[in-house]
Design a protein around this motif. Sequence first.
Motif, PDB file in Angstrom:
ATOM      1  N   THR A 119       0.826  -1.196   0.000  1.00  0.00           N
ATOM      2  CA  THR A 119       0.000   0.000   0.000  1.00  0.00           C
ATOM      3  C   THR A 119       0.862   1.249   0.000  1.00  0.00           C
ATOM      4  O   THR A 119       1.863   1.328   0.712  1.00  0.00           O
ATOM      5  N   ARG A 161      -5.467  -2.348  -3.383  1.00  0.00           N
ATOM      6  CA  ARG A 161      -4.526  -2.599  -2.292  1.00  0.00           C
ATOM      7  C   ARG A 161      -3.371  -1.593  -2.329  1.00  0.00           C
ATOM      8  O   ARG A 161      -2.947  -1.074  -1.301  1.00  0.00           O
ATOM      9  N   ARG A 196      -5.002   2.360  -2.137  1.00  0.00           N
ATOM     10  CA  ARG A 196      -6.220   2.436  -1.343  1.00  0.00           C
ATOM     11  C   ARG A 196      -6.505   3.853  -0.862  1.00  0.00           C
ATOM     12  O   ARG A 196      -7.633   4.338  -0.933  1.00  0.00           O
TER      13      ARG A 196
END
Length: 383
Positions: free
Chosen positions: A2, A231, A234
């Motif tokens: 992330t 992911r 995000r």
Amino acid sequence: MTTTRSPRAFVAASDIVRIALGWGAFGILLLAHPLLAAPVPAPVLVVALVVIVAVILVCAFGVVKQAEALAHRLGDPYGSLVLTLSIVLIEVVLISAVMLGPGEHPTIARDSVMAVSMIILNLVIGLALLMGGIRHRGMAHNRTGTSAYLAMLVVLVAVAFGFPVLIGQDGAYTAAQAIPVVILTLVLYGLFLFRQMGAQASDFTEVDERVRIERATDPHASAHSIRDTLRTHRTEVVVRLALLVVTVIPIVLLSHDMAALLDDGLGRLGAPPALAGVLIAAIVFLPESITAIRAALGGEVQRVVNLCHGALVSTVGLTIPAVLVIGAATGKGVILAETPADLLLLGGTLLLSVATFAARRVTAMHGGAHLALFAVYLIVLFS
């Protein structure tokens, strides 16, 4: 992995200004309701309408900015679906709120969806194909995905507005008929969304090599799957989605609040009452309209299809079950049967859409045909 960029990195000062302007205008309009009760003095009416439209335009470009960023990050159909569902869900909630409020509004769903259908399928698509066709001569679309949209629309429109004329009572489904119609509509729409976001997502992506090459060199484009994108990015997706929703809500609220002003002004001009609904529908879907035309100018015709056809599939697929359930629960009548002229317009529009997107490449001539049919709709409206 992330990304660790702060949410502030995706929020510009202009975004804050647009949000404050939209919500501030809505708050002022609420406070000024007593002063704007009909009959409103003509100068006040004109100034109020100009200010509201100006605020909506400023907010609309903010929505377009976030929608385009999400579309490039998520890719289609997910990027287009975010903008479409954001606007449509708010519209459905507001229509439902009107039905649950005081007074009788038996035709609000029918009239709203008719106006949206003509604006999206003929005006917006017509302008997009005309302008995009002039710039790119011809634009290739993903015919499998487009065919899926049109197949859904043929069934949903026929069930919603055609069959009540033939089997309903006084233009409305009976209670025994409404239950299977609600179930059928929701199941069909649910199946469509499930397949569009899952196994058949590739059917709703661009096929034009020029666009593919541009996307491949776009630093913001993502080559990963949607799960990997969510992911990895995000924070950006959540922030931009929140900005989009918070910016689009004032557009819908302001457009519905200006309905009384439009009714008052158009009544003085002797214009047909239905024209106010058309203007409001055009304003509500203004962000999508701007986004679709910009996509066409960039050669992204499948994004035009995803935005326009997807908006109407969602509008019919969510509005009709909502109003039928509310009607059954409250005992309020829900008239869905269309007039013969409007049924002919809906049928002609769907037939023209099938003919247009059966071609491998859509052109400016296709756009001209859709615009001509929208002109016919205006003639019927004023007749």
